[in-house]
Design an enzyme around this catalytic site. Structure first.
Site, short mmCIF file in Angstrom:
data_model
loop_
_atom_site.label_atom_id
_atom_site.label_comp_id
_atom_site.label_asym_id
_atom_site.label_seq_id
_atom_site.Cartn_x
_atom_site.Cartn_y
_atom_site.Cartn_z
N ARG A 77 2.18 -6.69 9.40
CA ARG A 77 1.51 -5.49 9.90
C ARG A 77 2.05 -5.08 11.27
O ARG A 77 2.12 -3.88 11.57
CB ARG A 77 0.01 -5.72 9.94
CG ARG A 77 -0.59 -5.54 8.52
CD ARG A 77 -1.87 -6.20 8.37
NE ARG A 77 -2.56 -5.86 7.12
CZ ARG A 77 -3.64 -6.50 6.72
NH1 ARG A 77 -4.14 -7.49 7.45
NH2 ARG A 77 -4.22 -6.15 5.59
N LYS A 87 0.84 -1.22 0.00
CA LYS A 87 0.00 0.00 0.00
C LYS A 87 0.87 1.26 0.00
O LYS A 87 2.09 1.20 0.21
CB LYS A 87 -0.92 -0.05 1.22
CG LYS A 87 -1.93 -1.20 1.16
CD LYS A 87 -2.98 -1.07 2.26
CE LYS A 87 -3.97 -2.21 2.20
NZ LYS A 87 -5.07 -2.02 3.17
N TYR A 115 -12.52 -1.61 -4.07
CA TYR A 115 -13.08 -1.74 -2.71
C TYR A 115 -14.60 -1.64 -2.68
O TYR A 115 -15.18 -1.36 -1.63
CB TYR A 115 -12.45 -0.69 -1.79
CG TYR A 115 -11.05 -1.07 -1.34
CD1 TYR A 115 -10.83 -2.19 -0.54
CD2 TYR A 115 -9.94 -0.32 -1.73
CE1 TYR A 115 -9.55 -2.55 -0.14
CE2 TYR A 115 -8.66 -0.68 -1.32
CZ TYR A 115 -8.49 -1.79 -0.52
OH TYR A 115 -7.22 -2.15 -0.10
N ASN A 143 -2.13 0.22 6.74
CA ASN A 143 -1.72 -1.08 7.27
C ASN A 143 -0.83 -1.88 6.31
O ASN A 143 -0.80 -3.11 6.33
CB ASN A 143 -2.92 -1.89 7.76
CG ASN A 143 -3.84 -2.32 6.63
OD1 ASN A 143 -3.65 -1.92 5.49
ND2 ASN A 143 -4.82 -3.15 6.94
N HIS A 171 -2.21 -5.44 1.59
CA HIS A 171 -3.51 -6.10 1.39
C HIS A 171 -3.25 -7.53 0.93
O HIS A 171 -2.31 -7.78 0.17
CB HIS A 171 -4.30 -5.37 0.30
CG HIS A 171 -5.49 -6.13 -0.21
ND1 HIS A 171 -6.71 -6.07 0.40
CD2 HIS A 171 -5.62 -6.99 -1.26
CE1 HIS A 171 -7.57 -6.87 -0.26
NE2 HIS A 171 -6.93 -7.43 -1.27
N GLU A 211 -9.35 -10.55 -7.94
CA GLU A 211 -8.42 -9.45 -7.66
C GLU A 211 -7.16 -9.57 -8.54
O GLU A 211 -6.62 -8.54 -8.97
CB GLU A 211 -8.05 -9.45 -6.17
CG GLU A 211 -9.25 -9.06 -5.30
CD GLU A 211 -8.92 -9.00 -3.81
OE1 GLU A 211 -7.77 -9.29 -3.43
OE2 GLU A 211 -9.83 -8.65 -3.03
N PHE A 254 -15.69 3.77 6.64
CA PHE A 254 -14.31 4.12 6.30
C PHE A 254 -14.04 4.12 4.79
O PHE A 254 -12.92 4.33 4.36
CB PHE A 254 -13.33 3.18 7.01
CG PHE A 254 -13.54 1.71 6.74
CD1 PHE A 254 -13.06 1.12 5.58
CD2 PHE A 254 -14.23 0.91 7.64
CE1 PHE A 254 -13.25 -0.24 5.32
CE2 PHE A 254 -14.43 -0.45 7.39
CZ PHE A 254 -13.93 -1.02 6.23
N THR A 273 -5.77 -7.16 10.58
CA THR A 273 -5.95 -5.88 9.87
C THR A 273 -5.46 -4.70 10.71
O THR A 273 -4.81 -3.80 10.21
CB THR A 273 -7.46 -5.68 9.54
OG1 THR A 273 -7.90 -6.84 8.84
CG2 THR A 273 -7.68 -4.46 8.69
P1 CMP Z 1 -7.56 -4.42 3.29
O1 CMP Z 1 -7.05 -5.77 3.61
O2 CMP Z 1 -6.96 -3.73 2.13
O3 CMP Z 1 -9.14 -4.43 3.07
C1 CMP Z 1 -9.97 -3.35 3.36
C2 CMP Z 1 -9.26 -2.26 4.07
O4 CMP Z 1 -10.09 -1.35 4.75
C3 CMP Z 1 -8.37 -2.85 5.17
O5 CMP Z 1 -7.30 -3.51 4.59
C4 CMP Z 1 -8.05 -1.62 5.98
O6 CMP Z 1 -6.97 -0.88 5.41
C5 CMP Z 1 -9.33 -0.81 5.81
N1 CMP Z 1 -10.14 -0.90 7.03
C6 CMP Z 1 -10.74 -1.97 7.53
N2 CMP Z 1 -11.41 -1.65 8.66
C7 CMP Z 1 -11.20 -0.34 8.86
C8 CMP Z 1 -11.61 0.58 9.85
N3 CMP Z 1 -12.39 0.19 10.88
N4 CMP Z 1 -11.21 1.85 9.73
C9 CMP Z 1 -10.44 2.24 8.69
N5 CMP Z 1 -10.02 1.41 7.71
C10 CMP Z 1 -10.39 0.14 7.80
#
Ligand code: CMP
Length: 139
Positions: free
Chosen positions: A102, A9, A49, A112, A115, A126, A57, A91
Site C-alpha cells: 500500500r 482492486k 462487504y 488502496n 485487499h 472469502e 464509507f 489500510t
Molecule cells: P479492505 O481491506 O478491502 O476492507 C474494507 C475496505 O474499506 C478497506 O480495504 C478500505 O478500502 C475501505 N475503508 C476502510 N476504512 C475506510 C474509510 N475510513 N474511508 C473509506 N474507505 C475505507
C-alpha cells in the site's frame, strides 16, 4: 501451509500495477493457487462487504469496487493471513510502512490497491465467495 484471499482492486488493475504486485507476492513466498479477472456487480460487492454495511464509507466502497475489473487471488504459504497483512501494510497508505504494497501502490484509504482477509475464518469464507472447490484444489 495455509491460504488467504487477496483482491487486486480496480485502482491496481487500472494503473498497470498487477504484474508488479503479483511478482512481489511470489517473492514473498506465496503460491498463486487460483486467479481470475472479473468485474463485480453492485449486488456482489454489497454482499462481499456486508460486514461494513453500517459504515459511512460503505456506499462509496461499493461504488469504487464496481468501478473496474478486479483480480481475486487464492494465495498459499505458511501463516498466509498474517503474512499477507504485513506485506500489504496499513489500510491507510499514509500510515503504511515503507516497502509495503500500500505504501508503494495505494493512493488513499479507499483506493488502496489490495485487499487481504483479516482472519483464517474470513479467508475460508472469502475464498469460497470467489472460487469453486475445483479451483481451490492445489495443482
Ligand atoms: P479492505 O481491506 O478491502 O476492507 C474494507 C475496505 O474499506 C478497506 O480495504 C478500505 O478500502 C475501505 N475503508 C476502510 N476504512 C475506510 C474509510 N475510513 N474511508 C473509506 N474507505 C475505507
Amino acid at each position: 501451509m495455509s491460504r488467504t484471499l487477496a483482491i487486486l482492486k480496480p485502482d491496481c488493475v487500472r494503473d498497470g500495477n498487477t504484474g508488479k504486485i503479483l511478482a512481489h507476492l511470489e517473492r514473498e513466498g506465496f503460491e498463486i493457487v487460483a486467479l481470475r479477472k472479473m468485474r463485480l456487480s453492485t449486488d456482489q460487492a454489497k454482499a462481499f462487504y456486508e460486514v461494513h454495511r453500517e459504515r459511512p464509507f460503505y456506499d462509496s466502497l461499493v461504488e469504487f469496487m464496481t468501478g473496474g475489473p478486479i483480480i481475486p487471488l487464492a494465495l498459499e504459504r505458511e501463516d498466509a493471513v498474517p503474512h499477507l497483512r504485513r506485506v500489504m501494510g496499513a489500510t491507510n497508505p499514509e500510515e503504511a510502512e515503507g516497502g509495503t504494497l500500500r505504501k508503494l501502490y495505494a493512493a488513499s484509504i479507499e483506493s488502496n490497491a489490495i485487499h487481504g482477509s483479516d482472519s483464517p475464518d474470513n479467508a475460508r469464507d472469502e475464498l469460497r465467495f470467489f472460487f469453486s472447490r475445483a479451483e481451490l484444489i492445489a495443482s
